[in-house]
Structures are given as C-alpha cells and as structure tokens.
Design an enzyme around this catalytic site. Structure first.
Site, PDB file in Angstrom:
ATOM      1  N   GLU A 275     -18.060  23.614  29.131  1.00  0.00           N
ATOM      2  CA  GLU A 275     -18.564  24.825  29.790  1.00  0.00           C
ATOM      3  C   GLU A 275     -19.185  25.774  28.769  1.00  0.00           C
ATOM      4  O   GLU A 275     -18.730  26.915  28.609  1.00  0.00           O
ATOM      5  CB  GLU A 275     -17.427  25.541  30.520  1.00  0.00           C
ATOM      6  CG  GLU A 275     -16.726  24.718  31.586  1.00  0.00           C
ATOM      7  CD  GLU A 275     -15.482  25.409  32.143  1.00  0.00           C
ATOM      8  OE1 GLU A 275     -14.995  26.391  31.542  1.00  0.00           O
ATOM      9  OE2 GLU A 275     -14.997  24.954  33.192  1.00  0.00           O
ATOM     10  N   PRO A 276     -20.224  25.357  28.067  1.00  0.00           N
ATOM     11  CA  PRO A 276     -20.808  26.246  27.063  1.00  0.00           C
ATOM     12  C   PRO A 276     -21.620  27.364  27.712  1.00  0.00           C
ATOM     13  O   PRO A 276     -22.305  27.148  28.709  1.00  0.00           O
ATOM     14  CB  PRO A 276     -21.734  25.307  26.279  1.00  0.00           C
ATOM     15  CG  PRO A 276     -22.172  24.294  27.302  1.00  0.00           C
ATOM     16  CD  PRO A 276     -20.965  24.088  28.197  1.00  0.00           C
ATOM     17  N   GLY A 277     -21.529  28.542  27.175  1.00  0.00           N
ATOM     18  CA  GLY A 277     -22.320  29.672  27.664  1.00  0.00           C
ATOM     19  C   GLY A 277     -23.165  30.258  26.551  1.00  0.00           C
ATOM     20  O   GLY A 277     -24.345  29.958  26.393  1.00  0.00           O
ATOM     21  N   ARG A 278     -22.509  31.064  25.728  1.00  0.00           N
ATOM     22  CA  ARG A 278     -23.186  31.810  24.671  1.00  0.00           C
ATOM     23  C   ARG A 278     -24.063  30.921  23.779  1.00  0.00           C
ATOM     24  O   ARG A 278     -25.179  31.286  23.413  1.00  0.00           O
ATOM     25  CB  ARG A 278     -22.108  32.490  23.816  1.00  0.00           C
ATOM     26  CG  ARG A 278     -22.603  33.463  22.790  1.00  0.00           C
ATOM     27  CD  ARG A 278     -21.438  33.939  21.917  1.00  0.00           C
ATOM     28  NE  ARG A 278     -20.300  34.414  22.675  1.00  0.00           N
ATOM     29  CZ  ARG A 278     -20.107  35.687  23.033  1.00  0.00           C
ATOM     30  NH1 ARG A 278     -20.970  36.607  22.676  1.00  0.00           N
ATOM     31  NH2 ARG A 278     -19.047  36.032  23.724  1.00  0.00           N
ATOM     32  N   ARG A 314     -22.493  45.019  24.764  1.00  0.00           N
ATOM     33  CA  ARG A 314     -21.619  44.381  23.777  1.00  0.00           C
ATOM     34  C   ARG A 314     -21.220  45.298  22.609  1.00  0.00           C
ATOM     35  O   ARG A 314     -20.053  45.301  22.215  1.00  0.00           O
ATOM     36  CB  ARG A 314     -22.242  43.081  23.261  1.00  0.00           C
ATOM     37  CG  ARG A 314     -22.424  42.028  24.374  1.00  0.00           C
ATOM     38  CD  ARG A 314     -22.881  40.678  23.847  1.00  0.00           C
ATOM     39  NE  ARG A 314     -21.861  40.068  23.020  1.00  0.00           N
ATOM     40  CZ  ARG A 314     -21.849  40.062  21.715  1.00  0.00           C
ATOM     41  NH1 ARG A 314     -22.860  40.564  21.039  1.00  0.00           N
ATOM     42  NH2 ARG A 314     -20.850  39.535  21.053  1.00  0.00           N
ATOM     43  N   TYR A 318     -17.351  45.663  22.719  1.00  0.00           N
ATOM     44  CA  TYR A 318     -16.609  44.810  21.782  1.00  0.00           C
ATOM     45  C   TYR A 318     -16.819  45.219  20.330  1.00  0.00           C
ATOM     46  O   TYR A 318     -16.390  44.487  19.424  1.00  0.00           O
ATOM     47  CB  TYR A 318     -17.057  43.347  21.913  1.00  0.00           C
ATOM     48  CG  TYR A 318     -17.140  42.803  23.319  1.00  0.00           C
ATOM     49  CD1 TYR A 318     -16.032  42.808  24.166  1.00  0.00           C
ATOM     50  CD2 TYR A 318     -18.323  42.242  23.791  1.00  0.00           C
ATOM     51  CE1 TYR A 318     -16.118  42.292  25.446  1.00  0.00           C
ATOM     52  CE2 TYR A 318     -18.410  41.717  25.073  1.00  0.00           C
ATOM     53  CZ  TYR A 318     -17.302  41.750  25.893  1.00  0.00           C
ATOM     54  OH  TYR A 318     -17.395  41.233  27.158  1.00  0.00           O
ATOM     55  N   CYS A 343     -25.130  59.690  27.695  1.00  0.00           N
ATOM     56  CA  CYS A 343     -24.313  60.824  27.293  1.00  0.00           C
ATOM     57  C   CYS A 343     -22.868  60.437  27.044  1.00  0.00           C
ATOM     58  O   CYS A 343     -21.960  60.888  27.739  1.00  0.00           O
ATOM     59  CB  CYS A 343     -24.435  61.934  28.320  1.00  0.00           C
ATOM     60  SG  CYS A 343     -26.100  62.590  28.285  1.00  0.00           S
TER      61      CYS A 343
HETATM   62  C1  LIG Z   1     -16.792  32.677  29.837  1.00  0.00           C
HETATM   63  C2  LIG Z   1     -16.358  31.290  30.130  1.00  0.00           C
HETATM   64  C3  LIG Z   1     -16.983  30.206  29.509  1.00  0.00           C
HETATM   65  C4  LIG Z   1     -18.109  30.354  28.506  1.00  0.00           C
HETATM   66  O1  LIG Z   1     -17.728  30.941  27.320  1.00  0.00           O
HETATM   67  P1  LIG Z   1     -18.769  30.989  26.102  1.00  0.00           P
HETATM   68  O2  LIG Z   1     -18.002  31.641  25.024  1.00  0.00           O
HETATM   69  O3  LIG Z   1     -19.928  31.805  26.551  1.00  0.00           O
HETATM   70  O4  LIG Z   1     -19.148  29.585  25.770  1.00  0.00           O
HETATM   71  C5  LIG Z   1     -16.575  28.941  29.850  1.00  0.00           C
HETATM   72  N1  LIG Z   1     -15.562  28.734  30.738  1.00  0.00           N
HETATM   73  C6  LIG Z   1     -14.930  29.762  31.350  1.00  0.00           C
HETATM   74  C7  LIG Z   1     -13.861  29.482  32.313  1.00  0.00           C
HETATM   75  C8  LIG Z   1     -15.303  31.071  31.068  1.00  0.00           C
HETATM   76  O5  LIG Z   1     -14.671  32.080  31.667  1.00  0.00           O
END
Ligand SMILES: *Cc1c(COP(=O)(O)O)cnc(C)c1O
Length: 426
Positions: A275-278, A314, A318, A343
């Site tokens: 499940e890659p995102g970033r 971000r 963070y 503000c």
């Molecule tokens: C946010 C999330 C991801 C992706 O995380 P990244 O750090 O963006 O790769 C994958 N799986 C689940 C369940 C998430 O909540």
C-alpha cells in the site's frame, strides 16, 4: 529524469515553464508531473515484481486527485482506500473493484455496505466489533465479505507521532496477542470470508528495521493461524516508505526494501499486498506560490507567500521540511522566515532558512508536495481550495479547479429565524 528541470535559468515542470502555469491558472497551485508519477509507479512495481504477483494498492489518501489515480490505474495499481469517498474516487478513476482494499478504524455501516455493493477485493478489519458488524451486514445481504485482519505489531516506526500507527497504544488494528482469538471468531462468522492478515505501522519511515520487525511478527502470526487450520492466502504489508524532503537526505532504496521483504516472506506462500502512498506521489508534485511581499522582521525578514498552512499543512501539522526554491533564481542569497498570510503563527513554512533572494511578485515552489498536500487542504481563514495541475511533457491541464471562497459560502445558509431578527436590537 528530472521532472522539474531548470531550463535557461527558469524552473519547469517537464517541458512547461512554471511561470506559464502561474500566469494561466494563478497561484497558489499544485503542479504534478505525469512522467514522475509513472517513473515512481514503475520503479515500485518492478522492485516488488520478483515477490510473486503482488497487488500494489496505491494509498489514495496520499493524493486522491482523479487524474493522478487514473495515471496510476494505467500502471496496474489498485487502491488502498480509507473512506467511502476514496472508494468512489478509486472506482471513478477506473481502478478495478477487485484491486481495492479498504482500511480504517471507523468504517461506518454505510461504508461497509458500499464496499460489499462494489464487491471490492478486501476489507481490512480493525476490531472484533467491526468483524461482528461487517458479518451482520454481509449476511443480511446473503454474501460473504472477503476480509483480512489488521494487527497492531507494537513496533515503534521511529517517525512523527502523528503518523505512527503500529505502537501498542495506537488506535489501529487489534493487538498481536489477541489476533488469533479474533481470527478464530472471524472464521465462525457467517458473513465473513477471512483470507489473511494486514498491517501498516506508520508513514515517512526512514529505516527498514521497524518494518522488518513488524513483518517478522506478522509471519509468526501466519504460522500460528495455519496451525489452527486457517487458510491464509494473502498478507498486506501496508505502506510507509519514507522519501527525502531535504537535499542530501538518505532513505532506504526500493531494492533494499524488496530484498528485506523477500528475505522475511520467503516461506509464507501468500499473495502479498503493498500500500505505497508517499513514495509514489511525493516528489511528483510541487506547490507553486507567489511572494506577496517581503516584510522586515526582528531577526530575519519574512517572505510572505500566497500559499498558506491551509494549502500545505505538513509544516504546521508535523513540523515538516519542504525545500523552497525560486522559479527564477536571482543569484543573491538571504536568510528568511517563509510564512503564509493566515492569522496564526503556526502558518510558518520555514524559519531562518537560507534561500535565494526573493522580492514581491516572485514565483517559488515548495518541493516534494505531491503527497499529503492538496488532499489535506482546508478553507481556513475563508481562503479557497487550491487548484491542481497535471503536466504531461509540453502540455498541462487543470485537474482540480480552484474553489473560490464565494463557492464555499454558497453552501452556507442563514436560517429565517436569524434573518427575521436582522438589525433588530434585543
Ligand atoms: C496512510 C496509509 C498508507 C500509506 O502510507 P505512506 O506512508 O504514504 O506509504 C498505507 N496503508 C494504510 C492503511 C494507510 O493508512
């Protein structure tokens, strides 16, 4: 391939000068590179391809833009969704239902029903309570929900607390110690067809060691579940790989990640899900902004830009770093605080940052803004929603309109019983 090259002293997105996008679309605006999205998607797919035939499910929350999802769908990606809204987006972008995984601790009955109606590939159950509810909903519809159990492996991902999801006190998944008992129960529920286990320990991980520890614990769980007679055919390893936000930062390579996964999962005999995102979208986007003015300050001048914490949360959320660079470098340098117009003091992108000298009207970008950027935008301070642009070689398209403050106001109502009183003293 550099998706944001400098051509004749000016920053481009692929073959399009950013100044042209600013002139035609206005600022602030997110700009994504199709080539960078495809490069990142291909690199990830190729790195994990030797691990059988894994499902790469893009974590939609990192960048849910329909055009971005369409690019990734064409690369064979599925989707990891965390709400009904994301599920609809993934489907609207053309992602096949059987490549969609649904995670999250708070899926409502309506969302679980939607997932069943759409016949998505897998629902990741995060509690025994959710297992019972999903089973009841599925059984009432005369179907079985294909599902996995998300466990909390109790590892410290070593990242920011707000994006750590695998420590014992985290809200996500069920504790490893209870996983067998919960899985036993899932297997007896009439509306569930459990197929495996899942985890996701956090985001922006700089080190493979916590992932390896978590995967190893998950492997031990698979063994114990099989000993109890459960057929485990899938394991979802989540996302979380970090990316450099500052020039020179080092992160584990995809090759190292894939080698570690291969080593740990060698004997598992399951279909893996990632499940890659970033790592897919982060460096494929920038936030293009214009300097409103440079204001003198006590220690450093303030470079006030037209982007703010509502557009890119971000740094405020963070304490995250985004490299900041001018679209056309002046050659001179300055040390400045880079702030937005909102503000509150939290609306600070950088403090005491050495940057190219900028003046009122100059264009600049926050780099590596393709992940958790536009998707986390709000309309705080009655600012509009920032638009998004996708560049493809020498062409570009607006892939999300700017939503003006008036359009947001148009969704609000003043009830009659307040208007009746308008102007009347009480
Ligand atoms: C946010 C999330 C991801 C992706 O995380 P990244 O750090 O963006 O790769 C994958 N799986 C689940 C369940 C998430 O909540």
């Amino acid at each position: 391939m550099n998706p944001f090259p400098i051509v004749a002293g000016e920053l481009y997105a692929e073959e399009v000068p950013l100044s042209r996008i600013a002139a035609e679309v206005g600022t602030p605006v997110y700009v994504y590179s199709r080539a960078a999205l495809e490069r990142n998607a291909t690199a990830f797919r190729d790195a994990v391809a030797p691990l059988g035939d894994p499902l790469c499910a893009f974590a939609v929350k990192a960048n849910p833009n329909l055009a971005v999802l369409r690019v990734l769908a064409a690369q064979g990606f599925g989707a990891d969704v965390v709400s009904g809204g994301e599920l609809r987006r993934a489907r609207a972008a053309g992602i096949a239902a059987d490549k969609i995984v649904f995670s999250g601790v708070g899926k409502t009955a309506a969302e679980l029903t939607l997932a069943l109606e759409e016949r998505i590939g897998q629902i990741n159950i995060e509690s025994v309570e959710e297992a019972d509810e999903l089973s009841a909903i599925a059984a009432a519809r005369g179907v079985q929900a294909v599902c996995a159990l998300r466990v909390n492996p109790d590892v410290d991902a070593g990242t920011h607390d707000k994006i750590s999801t695998g420590k014992a006190d985290s809200k996500f998944g069920v504790p490893l110690a209870e996983a067998v008992e919960v899985y036993d129960r899932m297997a007896t529920l009439p509306g569930l067809a459990p197929c495996g286990v899942a985890l996701h320990i956090g985001s922006q991980l700089a080190d493979l060691a916590p992932l390896e520890r978590a995967f190893t614990r998950l492997g031990n769980l698979v063994t114990r579940l099989r000993q109890k007679g459960h057929a485990i055919t899938r394991v979802d390893l989540g996302g979380g790989l970090g990316i450099p936000y500052r020039q020179g930062e080092m992160f584990p390579s995809l090759a190292d990640y894939a080698a570690m996964v291969a080593r740990v999962t060698r004997s598992w005999d399951v279909r893996l899900i990632f499940e890659p995102g970033r790592i897919i979208v982060g460096d494929a986007g920038v936030l293009l902004t214009r300097v409103v003015r440079v204001k003198r300050g006590a220690a450093n001048p303030f470079v006030v830009v037209d982007a703010a914490m509502n557009d890119l949360a971000r740094p405020a959320m963070y304490g995250a770093w985004h490299d900041f660079m001018p679209v056309r470098a002046s050659g001179a340098r300055m040390v400045a605080n880079i702030v937005g117009p909102i503000c509150e003091t939290g609306d600070t992108f950088a403090t005491g940052r050495e940057i190219d000298r900028l003046e009122s009207g100059d264009l600049a970008v926050f780099r590596t803004a393709g992940a958790y950027g536009a998707t986390m935008a709000s309309s705080y301070n009655s600012r509009g929603f920032v638009p998004e642009v996708l560049v493809d070689a020498d062409r570009f398209a607006v892939v999300a309109d700017r939503i003006a403050p008036d359009a947001i106001m148009a969704a609000e109502r003043v009830p009659d019983w307040l208007s009746d009183d308008a102007g009347q003293a009480r």
